[in-house]
Design an enzyme around this catalytic site. Structure first.
Site, PDB file in Angstrom:
ATOM      1  CG  ASP A 105      -3.076   4.271   4.324  1.00 43.95           C
ATOM      2  OD1 ASP A 105      -3.904   4.152   4.989  1.00 43.95           O
ATOM      3  OD2 ASP A 105      -2.608   3.359   3.221  1.00 43.95           O
ATOM      4  CD1 TRP A 126      -1.881  -2.265   2.019  1.00 46.33           C
ATOM      5  CD2 TRP A 126      -2.921  -1.434   0.011  1.00 46.33           C
ATOM      6  NE1 TRP A 126      -2.945  -3.146   1.522  1.00 46.33           N
ATOM      7  CE2 TRP A 126      -3.256  -2.607   0.339  1.00 46.33           C
ATOM      8  CE3 TRP A 126      -3.395  -0.789  -1.230  1.00 46.33           C
ATOM      9  CZ2 TRP A 126      -4.534  -3.133  -0.356  1.00 46.33           C
ATOM     10  CZ3 TRP A 126      -4.302  -1.328  -1.913  1.00 46.33           C
ATOM     11  CH2 TRP A 126      -4.857  -2.640  -1.597  1.00 46.33           C
ATOM     12  CE  LYS A 163      -7.841  -2.842   5.797  1.00 49.73           C
ATOM     13  NZ  LYS A 163      -8.057  -2.678   4.446  1.00 49.73           N
TER      14      LYS A 163
HETATM   15  C1  LIG Z   1      -2.885   0.144   4.621  1.00 48.43           C
HETATM   16  C2  LIG Z   1      -3.963   0.174   3.420  1.00 48.43           C
HETATM   17  N1  LIG Z   1      -3.946   1.272   2.701  1.00 48.43           N
HETATM   18  C3  LIG Z   1      -4.611   1.355   1.647  1.00 48.43           C
HETATM   19  C4  LIG Z   1      -5.709   0.261   1.094  1.00 48.43           C
HETATM   20  C5  LIG Z   1      -6.593   0.359   0.015  1.00 48.43           C
HETATM   21  O1  LIG Z   1      -7.591   0.677   0.455  1.00 48.43           O
HETATM   22  P1  LIG Z   1      -8.971   1.071  -0.411  1.00 48.43           P
HETATM   23  O2  LIG Z   1      -9.369  -0.331  -0.972  1.00 48.43           O
HETATM   24  O3  LIG Z   1      -9.883   1.554   0.432  1.00 48.43           O
HETATM   25  O4  LIG Z   1      -8.640   1.921  -1.394  1.00 48.43           O
HETATM   26  C6  LIG Z   1      -5.617  -0.902   2.133  1.00 48.43           C
HETATM   27  C7  LIG Z   1      -6.603  -1.767   1.696  1.00 48.43           C
HETATM   28  O5  LIG Z   1      -6.804  -2.886   2.280  1.00 48.43           O
HETATM   29  C8  LIG Z   1      -4.791  -0.702   3.318  1.00 48.43           C
HETATM   30  O6  LIG Z   1      -4.790  -1.927   4.233  1.00 48.43           O
END
Ligand SMILES: Cc1ncc(COP(=O)(O)O)c(C=O)c1O
Length: 356
Positions: free
Chosen positions: A169, A102, A193
């Site tokens: 994030d 991510w 989550k």
């Molecule tokens: C730490 C983290 N950042 C970003 C994301 C991406 O999130 P989204 O699917 O809401 O774009 C996730 C998805 O699991 C994640 O765990």
């Protein structure tokens, strides 16, 4: 029977949130209308949005400290783009900590806007640790990190002291542990989550860092426009925001972040103790960087997979398969997962010793 839901997200939510959400779909606040068919401008929904935004700041200890909470759409992935759009100056630079998939996706988006410096990376060890002792280039317009790496099961325990804005994030560990949240200038997290169903993203941003890039920002991507419109610049995700409010109310009722942190620690301690004790298993993340939310582990001997899989499925466990980048198993222990579910998983792991 309710499953022991270890899914990495969307994931388990408190039972009372599911029940109250279901009730609101049938009849929202005795209005004779479903939550799914009311106007986002109705008095009842404006009250939901206002309370949810205020409760976020209250639970994080950020009330009256110059922060705004927004519930937007596009997932955390859109924030990978909105952050540089709103914070990276024309011809500016940004610094990122590369701790996993991510974080890497966030870096790729920032590269579209300008020079993106990677302060440190743990890619060399398939992201099984959190880099330490790195320096953040002070000429960067901001520093971006990922507090919990959902896929690799690592979690930052310390954050740098910086003179530049810090962006984080927190998609997979927001509201799970006590931190000095005022160290961060912008926090974002997909709801799916620790907050609610997929469909909305929480952004907590300090007003004073915005409006400084000299860039023209499309309205829908401009945090200042969303703040001015009180998170109603366009039609918000009415149902997910309501479910988030219910989860925030639940968290406040049980004692807020200090109370849930204790429960989360107890769950993580119990599971990691078994991973370390049981000779059939091994953890994948560096011990000091282990996540209290996502525990990744492997079988020492792949030949036991069929027996283990049959055992945990028979025990009513779901969502334990690891992410393809790590393999093995991933137990996601978000806020709503009860300690009892971890006790069941640990019993199954012990049981495997008697079966192989
Ligand atoms: C730490 C983290 N950042 C970003 C994301 C991406 O999130 P989204 O699917 O809401 O774009 C996730 C998805 O699991 C994640 O765990």
């Amino acid at each position: 029977m309710k499953k022991h839901n270890y899914s990495a997200g969307p994931c388990i939510l408190p039972q009372e949130v599911i029940e109250k959400s279901a009730q609101a779909i049938l009849d929202f606040k005795h209005s004779g209308l479903s939550l799914l068919e009311i106007s986002h401008r109705s008095k009842d929904f404006v009250a939901v949005m206002d309370e949810a935004r205020a409760l976020v700041l209250e639970l994080l200890g950020l009330q009256g400290k110059g922060y705004q909470a927004l519930f937007l759409q596009g997932g955390a992935s859109l924030e990978f783009l909105m952050v540089p759009y709103n914070l990276m100056k024309e011809n500016g630079k940004a610094a990122y900590l590369d701790t996993g998939t991510w974080a890497n996706n966030a870096i790729k988006e920032a590269q579209l806007f300008g020079e993106t410096l990677v302060a440190a990376s743990s890619k060399d060890e398939n992201y099984n640790y959190i880099p330490k002792h790195y320096t953040v280039p002070q000429e960067a317009n901001y520093f971006h990190c990922t507090s919990n790496n959902t896929i690799f099961g690592t979690q930052m325990k310390a954050f740098p002291e910086l003179a530049i804005p810090m962006v984080c994030d927190m998609s997979s560990d927001i509201f799970s542990r006590q931190l000095d949240f005022s160290k961060f200038d912008l926090i974002y997290a997909g709801a799916q989550k620790n907050m609610g169903p997929a469909g909305t993203t929480l952004i907590v941003v300090k007003d004073e860092i915005l409006g400084k890039t000299g860039r023209a920002i499309p309205s829908i991507l401009d945090y200042q426009k969303h703040i001015k419109a009180e998170s109603m610049y366009n039609t918000p995700a009415v149902f997910p925001v309501y479910a988030c409010l219910l989860t925030l109310q639940w968290l406040k009722k049980i004692g807020g972040i200090p109370a849930i942190e204790k429960i989360n620690q107890a769950k993580a301690d119990l599971l990691y103790a078994e991973i370390d004790r049981n000779p059939l298993f091994k953890g994948t993340a560096n011990i000091e960087d282990r996540s209290s939310m996502n525990a990744c582990f492997l079988l020492q001997n792949e030949a036991h997979a069929e027996t283990f899989d049959a055992l945990w499925k028979a025990a009513g466990i779901s969502g334990l398969a690891g992410h393809r980048s790590v393999g093995g198993y991933r137990a996601s222990m978000y806020n709503a997962l009860p300690l009892e579910s971890v006790q069941v998983l640990v019993a199954v792991m012990k049981d495997l010793e008697t079966k192989v």
